[in-house]
Design a protein around this motif. Structure first.
Motif, mmCIF file in Angstrom:
data_model
loop_
_atom_site.group_PDB
_atom_site.id
_atom_site.type_symbol
_atom_site.label_atom_id
_atom_site.label_comp_id
_atom_site.label_asym_id
_atom_site.label_seq_id
_atom_site.Cartn_x
_atom_site.Cartn_y
_atom_site.Cartn_z
ATOM 1 N N GLU A 90 0.832 -1.212 0.000
ATOM 2 C CA GLU A 90 0.000 0.000 0.000
ATOM 3 C C GLU A 90 0.863 1.258 0.000
ATOM 4 O O GLU A 90 0.541 2.247 -0.681
ATOM 5 C CB GLU A 90 -0.922 -0.009 1.223
ATOM 6 N N GLU A 91 1.965 1.224 0.754
ATOM 7 C CA GLU A 91 2.860 2.376 0.812
ATOM 8 C C GLU A 91 3.479 2.643 -0.567
ATOM 9 O O GLU A 91 3.517 3.790 -1.032
ATOM 10 C CB GLU A 91 3.962 2.114 1.847
ATOM 11 N N ARG A 92 3.948 1.585 -1.222
ATOM 12 C CA ARG A 92 4.515 1.752 -2.560
ATOM 13 C C ARG A 92 3.439 2.193 -3.552
ATOM 14 O O ARG A 92 3.701 2.998 -4.451
ATOM 15 C CB ARG A 92 5.164 0.446 -3.031
ATOM 16 N N ASP A 93 2.247 1.661 -3.382
ATOM 17 C CA ASP A 93 1.143 2.002 -4.278
ATOM 18 C C ASP A 93 0.846 3.497 -4.219
ATOM 19 O O ASP A 93 0.683 4.158 -5.250
ATOM 20 C CB ASP A 93 -0.104 1.202 -3.880
ATOM 21 N N ASN A 94 0.788 4.047 -2.992
ATOM 22 C CA ASN A 94 0.448 5.462 -2.823
ATOM 23 C C ASN A 94 1.592 6.402 -3.189
ATOM 24 O O ASN A 94 1.377 7.462 -3.772
ATOM 25 C CB ASN A 94 0.021 5.730 -1.378
ATOM 26 N N ASN A 137 -11.858 -12.825 13.597
ATOM 27 C CA ASN A 137 -12.733 -12.679 12.431
ATOM 28 C C ASN A 137 -12.783 -11.239 11.939
ATOM 29 O O ASN A 137 -12.826 -10.982 10.731
ATOM 30 C CB ASN A 137 -14.143 -13.176 12.751
ATOM 31 N N LYS A 138 -12.767 -10.297 12.877
ATOM 32 C CA LYS A 138 -12.742 -8.880 12.483
ATOM 33 C C LYS A 138 -11.473 -8.564 11.697
ATOM 34 O O LYS A 138 -11.503 -7.900 10.659
ATOM 35 C CB LYS A 138 -12.829 -7.992 13.722
ATOM 36 N N ARG A 139 -10.332 -9.021 12.208
ATOM 37 C CA ARG A 139 -9.055 -8.764 11.531
ATOM 38 C C ARG A 139 -9.056 -9.373 10.130
ATOM 39 O O ARG A 139 -8.586 -8.763 9.173
ATOM 40 C CB ARG A 139 -7.902 -9.349 12.330
ATOM 41 N N LEU A 140 -9.595 -10.589 10.020
ATOM 42 C CA LEU A 140 -9.636 -11.269 8.733
ATOM 43 C C LEU A 140 -10.531 -10.523 7.753
ATOM 44 O O LEU A 140 -10.191 -10.373 6.567
ATOM 45 C CB LEU A 140 -10.136 -12.704 8.925
ATOM 46 N N ASP A 141 -11.657 -9.998 8.223
ATOM 47 C CA ASP A 141 -12.568 -9.251 7.359
ATOM 48 C C ASP A 141 -11.946 -7.940 6.884
ATOM 49 O O ASP A 141 -12.051 -7.574 5.714
ATOM 50 C CB ASP A 141 -13.879 -8.968 8.095
ATOM 51 N N VAL A 142 -11.297 -7.215 7.806
ATOM 52 C CA VAL A 142 -10.650 -5.948 7.438
ATOM 53 C C VAL A 142 -9.513 -6.199 6.456
ATOM 54 O O VAL A 142 -9.332 -5.470 5.475
ATOM 55 C CB VAL A 142 -10.129 -5.215 8.691
ATOM 56 N N LEU A 143 -8.740 -7.258 6.709
ATOM 57 C CA LEU A 143 -7.639 -7.606 5.818
ATOM 58 C C LEU A 143 -8.164 -7.969 4.427
ATOM 59 O O LEU A 143 -7.580 -7.577 3.408
ATOM 60 C CB LEU A 143 -6.854 -8.784 6.412
ATOM 61 N N THR A 144 -9.267 -8.705 4.389
ATOM 62 C CA THR A 144 -9.877 -9.068 3.111
ATOM 63 C C THR A 144 -10.307 -7.825 2.349
ATOM 64 O O THR A 144 -10.097 -7.713 1.138
ATOM 65 C CB THR A 144 -11.087 -9.989 3.342
ATOM 66 N N LYS A 145 -10.890 -6.867 3.069
ATOM 67 C CA LYS A 145 -11.317 -5.629 2.417
ATOM 68 C C LYS A 145 -10.114 -4.855 1.888
ATOM 69 O O LYS A 145 -10.151 -4.300 0.779
ATOM 70 C CB LYS A 145 -12.112 -4.767 3.384
ATOM 71 N N GLN A 146 -9.031 -4.803 2.665
ATOM 72 C CA GLN A 146 -7.819 -4.124 2.209
ATOM 73 C C GLN A 146 -7.287 -4.762 0.922
ATOM 74 O O GLN A 146 -6.836 -4.057 0.012
ATOM 75 C CB GLN A 146 -6.739 -4.179 3.285
ATOM 76 N N LEU A 147 -7.324 -6.091 0.872
ATOM 77 C CA LEU A 147 -6.855 -6.791 -0.319
ATOM 78 C C LEU A 147 -7.716 -6.464 -1.529
ATOM 79 O O LEU A 147 -7.206 -6.306 -2.643
ATOM 80 C CB LEU A 147 -6.842 -8.309 -0.070
ATOM 81 N N VAL A 148 -9.027 -6.351 -1.313
ATOM 82 C CA VAL A 148 -9.933 -6.001 -2.411
ATOM 83 C C VAL A 148 -9.629 -4.595 -2.920
ATOM 84 O O VAL A 148 -9.528 -4.358 -4.129
ATOM 85 C CB VAL A 148 -11.405 -6.104 -1.952
ATOM 86 N N VAL A 149 -9.452 -3.648 -1.975
ATOM 87 C CA VAL A 149 -9.136 -2.259 -2.355
ATOM 88 C C VAL A 149 -7.812 -2.202 -3.117
ATOM 89 O O VAL A 149 -7.691 -1.540 -4.150
ATOM 90 C CB VAL A 149 -9.075 -1.350 -1.108
ATOM 91 N N GLN A 150 -6.795 -2.921 -2.601
ATOM 92 C CA GLN A 150 -5.477 -2.914 -3.246
ATOM 93 C C GLN A 150 -5.535 -3.574 -4.615
ATOM 94 O O GLN A 150 -4.878 -3.125 -5.564
ATOM 95 C CB GLN A 150 -4.455 -3.625 -2.364
ATOM 96 N N SER A 151 -6.321 -4.646 -4.731
ATOM 97 C CA SER A 151 -6.456 -5.328 -6.013
ATOM 98 C C SER A 151 -7.057 -4.395 -7.060
ATOM 99 O O SER A 151 -6.587 -4.320 -8.200
ATOM 100 C CB SER A 151 -7.321 -6.585 -5.844
ATOM 101 N N LYS A 152 -8.098 -3.656 -6.663
ATOM 102 C CA LYS A 152 -8.725 -2.708 -7.590
ATOM 103 C C LYS A 152 -7.750 -1.592 -7.958
ATOM 104 O O LYS A 152 -7.717 -1.128 -9.106
ATOM 105 C CB LYS A 152 -9.991 -2.123 -6.967
ATOM 106 N N SER A 153 -6.943 -1.159 -6.986
ATOM 107 C CA SER A 153 -5.963 -0.113 -7.244
ATOM 108 C C SER A 153 -4.927 -0.586 -8.268
ATOM 109 O O SER A 153 -4.567 0.158 -9.188
ATOM 110 C CB SER A 153 -5.262 0.300 -5.946
ATOM 111 N N LEU A 154 -4.441 -1.815 -8.114
ATOM 112 C CA LEU A 154 -3.450 -2.348 -9.052
ATOM 113 C C LEU A 154 -4.053 -2.534 -10.444
ATOM 114 O O LEU A 154 -3.358 -2.349 -11.455
ATOM 115 C CB LEU A 154 -2.887 -3.673 -8.528
ATOM 116 N N ASP A 155 -5.348 -2.904 -10.502
ATOM 117 C CA ASP A 155 -6.017 -2.992 -11.800
ATOM 118 C C ASP A 155 -6.041 -1.619 -12.465
ATOM 119 O O ASP A 155 -5.811 -1.493 -13.677
ATOM 120 C CB ASP A 155 -7.452 -3.511 -11.630
ATOM 121 N N GLU A 156 -6.319 -0.594 -11.656
ATOM 122 C CA GLU A 156 -6.333 0.774 -12.184
ATOM 123 C C GLU A 156 -4.947 1.194 -12.653
ATOM 124 O O GLU A 156 -4.789 1.810 -13.721
ATOM 125 C CB GLU A 156 -6.833 1.743 -11.101
#
Length: 325
Positions: A90-94, A137-156
């Motif tokens: 995420e740091e490199r992405d931004n 479970n909360k950590r896993l859900d937040v991490l999953t969301k971060q991965l989705v956001v990062q995946s969309k960012s890399l697609d962009e």
């Protein structure tokens, strides 16, 4: 029928019948019940005060619980490792990828936001280790969301990179005439003396003096928009539409090597230097348009010139001499 019991009386020297007493029988019964209650109470106290006293099933459940805690501990360590790697991406992405392609950074609030509204973990409440399970479970859900956001960012970023490559290939970036074929830079962009009227007027391009028949090259990828002599003063000339608002023009040609509508790549041979149209001598008149406005071509030779070569051309182009057209 109950048995009758007797005893021997020494005084009377005879056997006498033993009479049963009801009170004594009741006492024995009460004593027996009391002893049972006391023994049960003592056993209960002993059981409650010996924590290691477990049934085989309790021991099995305890082992299962300890194994579950260990597995959740391992899971959380793995989540820590994944989180560290994801934070670096995420740091490199931004700070690198999105910055390079002029895309806005994604804020942390958007990357690491939780889930509002309905309690997603209600089914996990009410157990001895509910807190551990819910937090994991909360950590896993937040991490999953971060991965989705990062995946969309890399697609962009991938789309931006592909578009950037097309953009860089399309922009005019080389001289239209090779240095080895140049006699000199006759005139640059700016106010110059007209070769026919001798009046000062705006010269909208650059003149490259070369012998008749010298090769002329496309300066960027694009589509040939025109290859004719129907524009006043230009003689035989070619216009290439590079997209992104850029158009390059090559005038006073001897002849063409392309036709209207043809796709060309940077460096393709498109024509030959001549002296057609309003021209005093063989040379190439070169112009660049951006969004319909003429701009100085001197800023578009970075693709095949060294800094030293560029400095020489820059100095010559700034001389206010007479143009050739």
């Amino acid at each position: 029928m109950s048995k009758v019991k007797y005893y021997y009386d020494k005084e009377t020297l005879s056997y006498k019948k033993i009479e049963k007493r009801k009170g004594r029988k009741l006492g024995y019964a009460l004593l027996s019940i009391g002893a049972s209650f006391l023994a049960g109470f003592i056993l209960l106290v002993i059981y409650l005060n010996i924590p290691d006293l477990e049934t085989p099933r309790e021991k099995a459940l305890q082992r299962e619980l300890q194994n579950m805690k260990m597995q959740y501990g391992v899971l959380n360590k793995k989540l820590d490792q994944v989180q560290t790697v994801l934070n670096e991406v995420e740091e490199r992405d931004n700070t690198i990828y999105r910055l390079y392609f002029e895309a806005n950074p994604i804020p942390d609030e958007q990357r690491k936001a939780g889930f509002g509204g309905v309690n997603r973990y209600k089914d996990l409440e009410g157990y001895d280790n509910s807190k551990l399970i819910i937090e994991s479970n909360k950590r896993l859900d937040v991490l999953t969301k971060q991965l989705v956001v990062q995946s969309k960012s890399l697609d962009e970023i991938a789309v931006l990179a592909e578009e950037k490559e097309k953009f860089l290939n399309a922009i005019p970036a080389i001289q239209p005439v090779a240095n080895k074929d140049l006699t000199r830079i006759a005139s640059g962009y700016g106010m110059r003396s007209d070769p026919f009227t001798k009046e000062r007027k705006m010269h909208w391009g650059m003149d490259f003096t070369s012998p008749r028949g010298t090769p002329v090259y496309a300066t960027g990828n694009g589509t040939v928009e025109r290859a004719d002599n129907n524009a006043t003063g230009y003689g035989n000339h070619i216009r290439i539409d590079h997209g992104y608002g850029y158009v390059s023009l090559y005038a006073h040609l001897y002849k063409y090597n392309v036709r209207r509508g043809q796709k060309v790549q940077r460096g393709d041979l498109i024509g030959f230097v001549g002296s057609t149209g309003r021209s005093e001598a063989p040379h190439l008149h070169y112009e660049i348009f951006k969004d319909g406005q003429r701009i100085n071509p001197i800023n578009f030779y970075y693709g095949n010139l060294s800094p030293e070569e560029f400095d020489v051309i820059l100095q010559k182009a700034q001389l206010e001499n007479q143009s050739l057209d």
